[in-house]
Design a protein around this motif. Sequence first.
Motif, PDB file in Angstrom:
ATOM      1  N   GLN A 135      -5.587  -1.871   4.381  1.00 45.34           N
ATOM      2  CA  GLN A 135      -6.973  -1.511   4.148  1.00 45.34           C
ATOM      3  C   GLN A 135      -8.017  -2.007   5.256  1.00 45.34           C
ATOM      4  OE1 GLN A 135      -7.525  -2.879   0.220  1.00 45.34           O
ATOM      5  NE2 GLN A 135      -7.850  -0.846  -0.611  1.00 45.34           N
ATOM      6  N   ARG A 155      -2.955   4.071  -1.211  1.00 43.42           N
ATOM      7  CA  ARG A 155      -4.372   3.463  -0.995  1.00 43.42           C
ATOM      8  C   ARG A 155      -4.542   4.156   0.524  1.00 43.42           C
ATOM      9  NH1 ARG A 155      -3.324  -2.817  -0.966  1.00 43.42           N
ATOM     10  NH2 ARG A 155      -2.612  -3.074   1.294  1.00 43.42           N
ATOM     11  N   GLU A 156      -6.035   4.071   0.738  1.00 44.96           N
ATOM     12  CA  GLU A 156      -6.494   4.453   2.043  1.00 44.96           C
ATOM     13  C   GLU A 156      -6.281   3.255   2.958  1.00 44.96           C
ATOM     14  OE1 GLU A 156     -10.318   6.064   2.105  1.00 44.96           O
ATOM     15  OE2 GLU A 156      -9.719   7.815   1.008  1.00 44.96           O
ATOM     16  N   GLY A 157      -5.982   3.522   4.403  1.00 42.36           N
ATOM     17  CA  GLY A 157      -5.880   2.573   5.375  1.00 42.36           C
ATOM     18  C   GLY A 157      -5.127   3.277   6.575  1.00 42.36           C
ATOM     19  N   GLY A 200       0.710  -1.396  -0.030  1.00 38.63           N
ATOM     20  CA  GLY A 200       0.110  -0.036  -0.074  1.00 38.63           C
ATOM     21  C   GLY A 200       0.744   1.314   0.043  1.00 38.63           C
TER      22      GLY A 200
END
Length: 83
Positions: A82, A63-65, A50
């Motif tokens: 995530q 990415r979001e997380g 990520g």
Amino acid sequence: MAHKKGGGATTKNRDSAGKRLGVKIYGGQFAKSGNIIARQRGTRFYAGEGTKIAKDHTIFAIREGLVKFRQKFGKKFIDVAQE
């Protein structure tokens, strides 16, 4: 003889501005896509899941997380898990 002597200590007494390096988002905190997680000189931290590493070794989220720090084979990795 009017010689001006002194002030020699200040000619090479300059300091550069701080480069604002270090971890910007810590473990357990939420990161959005594109957020910078760590700025560094060289690879103190490696890009995990990520995340990606930029040309100047900055690690950023793709990415979001939640940010997670882990160690493997003596190297420190930064992941964005995530939810």
